[in-house]
Motif scaffolding. Structure first.
Motif, PDB file in Angstrom:
ATOM      1  N   ALA A 140       0.823  -1.124   0.141  1.00 51.49           N
ATOM      2  CA  ALA A 140       0.002   0.154   0.047  1.00 51.49           C
ATOM      3  C   ALA A 140       0.978   1.357   0.159  1.00 51.49           C
ATOM      4  O   ALA A 140       1.941   1.128   0.570  1.00 51.49           O
ATOM      5  N   PHE A 141       0.482   2.111  -0.827  1.00 54.72           N
ATOM      6  CA  PHE A 141       1.215   3.593  -0.772  1.00 54.72           C
ATOM      7  C   PHE A 141       1.128   4.384   0.299  1.00 54.72           C
ATOM      8  O   PHE A 141       1.780   5.091   0.944  1.00 54.72           O
ATOM      9  N   PHE A 142      -0.102   4.469   0.807  1.00 56.47           N
ATOM     10  CA  PHE A 142      -0.759   5.248   1.982  1.00 56.47           C
ATOM     11  C   PHE A 142      -0.755   4.684   3.225  1.00 56.47           C
ATOM     12  O   PHE A 142      -0.989   3.523   3.409  1.00 56.47           O
ATOM     13  N   ARG A 166      -2.222   0.488   4.659  1.00 56.66           N
ATOM     14  CA  ARG A 166      -1.300  -0.609   5.090  1.00 56.66           C
ATOM     15  C   ARG A 166      -1.996  -1.249   6.205  1.00 56.66           C
ATOM     16  O   ARG A 166      -2.750  -0.950   7.156  1.00 56.66           O
ATOM     17  N   ARG A 167      -1.891  -2.879   6.117  1.00 58.53           N
ATOM     18  CA  ARG A 167      -2.404  -3.562   7.283  1.00 58.53           C
ATOM     19  C   ARG A 167      -1.431  -3.974   8.205  1.00 58.53           C
ATOM     20  O   ARG A 167      -0.296  -3.871   8.129  1.00 58.53           O
ATOM     21  N   ASN A 168      -1.974  -4.170   9.395  1.00 54.76           N
ATOM     22  CA  ASN A 168      -1.046  -4.412  10.463  1.00 54.76           C
ATOM     23  C   ASN A 168      -0.559  -6.073  10.497  1.00 54.76           C
ATOM     24  O   ASN A 168      -0.744  -6.697   9.583  1.00 54.76           O
ATOM     25  N   LEU A 169       0.394  -6.064  11.385  1.00 56.53           N
ATOM     26  CA  LEU A 169       0.897  -7.647  11.108  1.00 56.53           C
ATOM     27  C   LEU A 169       0.101  -8.734  11.579  1.00 56.53           C
ATOM     28  O   LEU A 169      -0.001  -9.711  10.931  1.00 56.53           O
TER      29      LEU A 169
END
Length: 74
Positions: free
Chosen positions: A23-25, A29-32
């Motif tokens: 993801a660019f932003f 983004r996803r967490n772990l």
């Protein structure tokens, strides 16, 4: 189904599977935990999940060693 198939192919040929979010932003983004959950859903084992999450760092270090510094000329 294709992701599960890719995991089986990686196992068959003893390849590292890399689990990443491109993801660019920051908000996208996803967490772990989300990445680990996805990996379990597509059939990865616990040891494979740990290896896949650390594979990016290993690849980055390997590339840093192989890339020679740029020599500037006067």
């Amino acid at each position: 189904a294709r992701m599960t198939q890719n995991i089986r192919i990686c196992r068959k040929y003893k390849l590292d599977a890399v689990l990443a979010n491109f993801a660019f932003f920051e908000k996208k983004r996803r967490n772990l935990h989300a990445l680990q959950s996805l990996a379990r859903i597509i059939g990865m084992r616990t040891d494979e999940i740990k290896d896949s999450l650390s594979a990016i760092e290993r690849i980055r270090i390997k590339k840093a060693k192989t890339i020679s510094p740029v020599v500037s000329r006067p």
